[in-house]
Design an enzyme around this catalytic site. Structure first.
Site, PDB file in Angstrom:
ATOM      1  N   SER A 114       4.953 -63.452  64.638  1.00 17.64           N
ATOM      2  CA  SER A 114       4.785 -64.900  64.835  1.00 17.64           C
ATOM      3  C   SER A 114       4.173 -65.564  63.599  1.00 17.64           C
ATOM      4  O   SER A 114       3.350 -64.963  62.896  1.00 17.64           O
ATOM      5  CB  SER A 114       3.857 -65.143  66.036  1.00 17.64           C
ATOM      6  OG  SER A 114       3.367 -66.467  66.037  1.00 17.64           O
ATOM      7  N   TYR A 137       7.623 -71.461  62.485  1.00 15.85           N
ATOM      8  CA  TYR A 137       7.488 -72.860  62.869  1.00 15.85           C
ATOM      9  C   TYR A 137       7.535 -73.653  61.574  1.00 15.85           C
ATOM     10  O   TYR A 137       7.012 -73.204  60.553  1.00 15.85           O
ATOM     11  CB  TYR A 137       6.147 -73.100  63.579  1.00 15.85           C
ATOM     12  CG  TYR A 137       6.116 -72.635  65.013  1.00 15.85           C
ATOM     13  CD1 TYR A 137       7.024 -73.129  65.933  1.00 15.85           C
ATOM     14  CD2 TYR A 137       5.176 -71.713  65.444  1.00 15.85           C
ATOM     15  CE1 TYR A 137       7.004 -72.711  67.257  1.00 15.85           C
ATOM     16  CE2 TYR A 137       5.146 -71.289  66.768  1.00 15.85           C
ATOM     17  CZ  TYR A 137       6.060 -71.792  67.664  1.00 15.85           C
ATOM     18  OH  TYR A 137       6.046 -71.383  68.963  1.00 15.85           O
ATOM     19  N   THR A 163      12.248 -71.066  65.293  1.00 16.38           N
ATOM     20  CA  THR A 163      12.065 -71.493  66.688  1.00 16.38           C
ATOM     21  C   THR A 163      12.500 -72.943  66.802  1.00 16.38           C
ATOM     22  O   THR A 163      11.962 -73.817  66.111  1.00 16.38           O
ATOM     23  CB  THR A 163      10.599 -71.299  67.116  1.00 16.38           C
ATOM     24  OG1 THR A 163      10.304 -69.907  67.030  1.00 16.38           O
ATOM     25  CG2 THR A 163      10.355 -71.780  68.537  1.00 16.38           C
ATOM     26  N   ARG A 172       0.853 -77.110  79.099  1.00 10.45           N
ATOM     27  CA  ARG A 172       0.435 -75.888  79.799  1.00 10.45           C
ATOM     28  C   ARG A 172      -0.840 -76.198  80.560  1.00 10.45           C
ATOM     29  O   ARG A 172      -1.930 -76.299  79.997  1.00 10.45           O
ATOM     30  CB  ARG A 172       0.248 -74.773  78.792  1.00 10.45           C
ATOM     31  CG  ARG A 172       1.580 -74.529  78.074  1.00 10.45           C
ATOM     32  CD  ARG A 172       1.437 -73.705  76.874  1.00 10.45           C
ATOM     33  NE  ARG A 172       2.707 -73.653  76.146  1.00 10.45           N
ATOM     34  CZ  ARG A 172       2.856 -73.049  74.987  1.00 10.45           C
ATOM     35  NH1 ARG A 172       1.825 -72.451  74.416  1.00 10.45           N
ATOM     36  NH2 ARG A 172       4.016 -73.044  74.396  1.00 10.45           N
ATOM     37  N   LYS A 233      16.005 -69.415  67.599  1.00 13.22           N
ATOM     38  CA  LYS A 233      15.388 -68.951  68.857  1.00 13.22           C
ATOM     39  C   LYS A 233      15.066 -70.149  69.731  1.00 13.22           C
ATOM     40  O   LYS A 233      14.331 -71.051  69.299  1.00 13.22           O
ATOM     41  CB  LYS A 233      14.096 -68.178  68.549  1.00 13.22           C
ATOM     42  CG  LYS A 233      13.244 -67.873  69.777  1.00 13.22           C
ATOM     43  CD  LYS A 233      12.020 -67.060  69.399  1.00 13.22           C
ATOM     44  CE  LYS A 233      11.178 -66.709  70.604  1.00 13.22           C
ATOM     45  NZ  LYS A 233      10.338 -67.820  71.082  1.00 13.22           N
ATOM     46  N   HIS A 257      11.358 -69.883  75.697  1.00 15.67           N
ATOM     47  CA  HIS A 257       9.986 -69.733  75.218  1.00 15.67           C
ATOM     48  C   HIS A 257       9.085 -69.163  76.319  1.00 15.67           C
ATOM     49  O   HIS A 257       7.921 -69.539  76.457  1.00 15.67           O
ATOM     50  CB  HIS A 257       9.447 -71.074  74.723  1.00 15.67           C
ATOM     51  CG  HIS A 257       8.496 -70.998  73.571  1.00 15.67           C
ATOM     52  ND1 HIS A 257       8.788 -71.447  72.312  1.00 15.67           N
ATOM     53  CD2 HIS A 257       7.221 -70.523  73.483  1.00 15.67           C
ATOM     54  CE1 HIS A 257       7.749 -71.286  71.513  1.00 15.67           C
ATOM     55  NE2 HIS A 257       6.778 -70.719  72.205  1.00 15.67           N
ATOM     56  N   ARG A 260       7.370 -71.716  78.609  1.00 17.27           N
ATOM     57  CA  ARG A 260       6.175 -72.405  78.093  1.00 17.27           C
ATOM     58  C   ARG A 260       6.493 -73.771  77.493  1.00 17.27           C
ATOM     59  O   ARG A 260       5.587 -74.461  77.045  1.00 17.27           O
ATOM     60  CB  ARG A 260       5.492 -71.525  77.032  1.00 17.27           C
ATOM     61  CG  ARG A 260       4.948 -70.242  77.609  1.00 17.27           C
ATOM     62  CD  ARG A 260       4.668 -69.204  76.536  1.00 17.27           C
ATOM     63  NE  ARG A 260       3.483 -69.402  75.755  1.00 17.27           N
ATOM     64  CZ  ARG A 260       2.255 -69.060  76.122  1.00 17.27           C
ATOM     65  NH1 ARG A 260       2.049 -68.537  77.314  1.00 17.27           N
ATOM     66  NH2 ARG A 260       1.227 -69.236  75.311  1.00 17.27           N
ATOM     67  N   GLY A 289      12.825 -63.422  77.761  1.00 21.70           N
ATOM     68  CA  GLY A 289      12.370 -64.137  78.960  1.00 21.70           C
ATOM     69  C   GLY A 289      12.589 -63.328  80.209  1.00 21.70           C
ATOM     70  O   GLY A 289      13.726 -63.152  80.656  1.00 21.70           O
ATOM     71  N   ARG A 292      11.451 -57.154  82.426  1.00 20.94           N
ATOM     72  CA  ARG A 292      10.311 -56.361  82.905  1.00 20.94           C
ATOM     73  C   ARG A 292      10.693 -54.940  83.303  1.00 20.94           C
ATOM     74  O   ARG A 292       9.870 -54.216  83.867  1.00 20.94           O
ATOM     75  CB  ARG A 292       9.632 -57.051  84.106  1.00 20.94           C
ATOM     76  CG  ARG A 292       9.062 -58.429  83.799  1.00 20.94           C
ATOM     77  CD  ARG A 292       7.906 -58.398  82.797  1.00 20.94           C
ATOM     78  NE  ARG A 292       7.359 -59.721  82.525  1.00 20.94           N
ATOM     79  CZ  ARG A 292       7.770 -60.503  81.506  1.00 20.94           C
ATOM     80  NH1 ARG A 292       8.687 -60.090  80.663  1.00 20.94           N
ATOM     81  NH2 ARG A 292       7.233 -61.699  81.333  1.00 20.94           N
ATOM     82  N   ARG A 312       5.417 -61.177  76.684  1.00 20.04           N
ATOM     83  CA  ARG A 312       4.141 -60.864  77.349  1.00 20.04           C
ATOM     84  C   ARG A 312       3.896 -59.366  77.536  1.00 20.04           C
ATOM     85  O   ARG A 312       2.752 -58.917  77.360  1.00 20.04           O
ATOM     86  CB  ARG A 312       4.060 -61.587  78.696  1.00 20.04           C
ATOM     87  CG  ARG A 312       3.979 -63.113  78.544  1.00 20.04           C
ATOM     88  CD  ARG A 312       3.948 -63.796  79.895  1.00 20.04           C
ATOM     89  NE  ARG A 312       3.916 -65.244  79.794  1.00 20.04           N
ATOM     90  CZ  ARG A 312       4.993 -66.026  79.656  1.00 20.04           C
ATOM     91  NH1 ARG A 312       6.208 -65.486  79.612  1.00 20.04           N
ATOM     92  NH2 ARG A 312       4.869 -67.332  79.569  1.00 20.04           N
TER      93      ARG A 312
END
Ligand SMILES: Cc1cc2nc3c(=O)[nH]c(=O)nc-3n(C[C@H](O)[C@H](O)[C@H](O)COP(=O)(O)O)c2cc1C
Ligand SMILES: CC(C)CC(=O)C(=O)O
Length: 379
Positions: A114, A137, A163, A172, A233, A257, A260, A289, A292, A312
């Protein structure tokens, strides 16, 4: 796949890592990582949609050991899985991005670093021996972004990821309610000394520092300056996919994202077929996204993704066990993916097609219910 018996309490799923992390992290840090924008409908949908897709098994597949590897931009990845760009790994664990990079590198999986990494691009490059991409960014202070791109090129990063869904960060509510500020010991190491270094509150900072006049011409500018391929992205629609291809992207990451940004948009997986179809094989399409499990990876590939990224889960694994935790999480994800490949009759990712899944509301394989988007023969 055979595997040794797990030790008591050892995470057996990616959700187990999240549960460990929730116990380790301060509540406001957990909320910053786990949370999404608005009412978190898109955040919830990203994961939930995978539960609506059905797999079609294959009896007696005759596969001894599947080959999970894929080739992306001339590099071999051990599996079609990478780590999405996530700010401030050092919020989760002192190992930070170097710990994540080392774990991914040991397994031959890529990491997207990032713009808001807590370690320098050069430190991360020193810790990794698998592909690194840099997420960008674009700041009002354009020089900051351009210098990052050049540093990435000079330290061996293989691609830039622009992005495109974040003129500012989404609303948020958990962070607003918690008055969340990034703790003083966690700083954006690659922005130090620049006008973009900014404040500890990501939302307010993004509204001041991000370049809202940015348009698709940034793709060619970054590519020509750095000589690196540029991916976009944050694409969810055919219209944006066509604009990205027209601008010369080397790849597209279908992403909202992690829920988010704009709450209420489609889950990433729901948007994937439209984007794959619009791109018509001209560049690889990736997804992040809600991934899992290894079965989720397979579903995304069946609907046209070349590979997927997890966001995450990397921070949760880092919080649960540092670099070693990330290694265990990725090992688990690859093992689950390999098992799912065998049980659906695929010896390598290249054969995973729409015939492997049934979409909600249809009793038939996705080949018969979705249009030409399943062509993944592109390079
Ligand atoms: C804590 C956190 C920080 C993030 N930081 C960035 C970032 O700096 N740049 C970016 O492009 N995306 C960022 N993202 C979005 C991720 O790259 C990715 O799109 C998302 O996390 C994928 O969803 P998943 O978490 O369900 O896997 C961030 C996500 C989280 C959770
Ligand atoms: C520091 C933020 C701008 C990182 C981000 O993209 C996010 O929190 O989603």
């Amino acid at each position: 796949m055979t595997s040794a018996a797990p030790r008591a309490g050892e995470p057996l799923t990616l959700d187990d890592f999240a549960e460990h992390a929730r116990r380790e992290l301060l509540p406001e840090v957990w909320d910053f990582i786990a949370g999404g924008a608005g009412r978190e409908r898109t955040l919830a949908a990203n994961e939930a949609v995978f539960g609506t897709v059905r797999l079609r098994p294959r009896a007696l597949p005759g596969i001894e050991q599947p080959d999970t590897s894929v080739e992306v931009f001339g590099s071999s990845w051990a599996a079609p899985v990478g780590i999405a760009p996530v700010a401030y790994h050092s919020l989760a664990h002192p190992d930070g991005e170097t710990g994540t990079a080392a774990a991914a590198g040991r397994l031959g999986l890529p990491l997207v670093v990032s713009t808001f990494a807590g370690r320098t691009l050069e430190e991360v490059a020193g810790a990794a021996d698998a592909p690194l991409w840099l997420q960008l960014y674009c700041f009002r202070d354009a020089g900051t972004t351009l210098r990052l791109a050049l540093r990435a090129r000079d330290s061996g990063y293989q691609a830039l990821v622009l992005t495109v869904d974040t003129p500012f960060t989404g609303r948020r509510l958990r962070d607003l309610r918690n008055g969340f500020a990034v703790p003083a010991h966690v700083t954006p190491a690659n922005l130090s000394g620049s006008a973009a270094a900014g404040s500890a509150t990501p939302g307010a900072h993004s509204r001041l520092a991000f370049d809202r006049s940015l348009d698709w011409s940034a793709v060619a500018r970054l590519r020509d300056l750095s000589g690196l391929p540029v991916l976009a992205k944050g694409v969810l629609t055919a219209r944006d996919a066509e604009a990205a291809v027209g601008a010369g992207v080397a790849g597209i990451i279908v992403s909202n994202h992690g829920g988010r940004q704009l709450d209420g948009v489609q889950a990433s997986l729901e948007a994937l077929p439209e984007v794959v179809s619009a791109v018509r094989g001209s560049c690889p399409v990736f997804l992040d996204g809600g991934i899992r499990s290894g079965a989720d990876v397979l579903v995304a590939l069946a609907l046209g993704a070349r590979a997927v990224f997890v966001g995450r889960p990397a921070l949760y694994a880092l919080a649960a066990g540092g670099s070693e935790g990330v290694h265990r999480m990725l090992t688990l994800l690859i093992a689950e993916f390999a098992d799912t490949m065998v049980l659906t009759g695929h010896a390598s990712p290249g054969t995973i097609d729409a015939d492997t899944v049934i979409l909600p509301g249809h009793g038939r394989p996705a080949t018969e219910t979705t249009a030409p988007h399943t062509d993944r023969s592109h390079g």
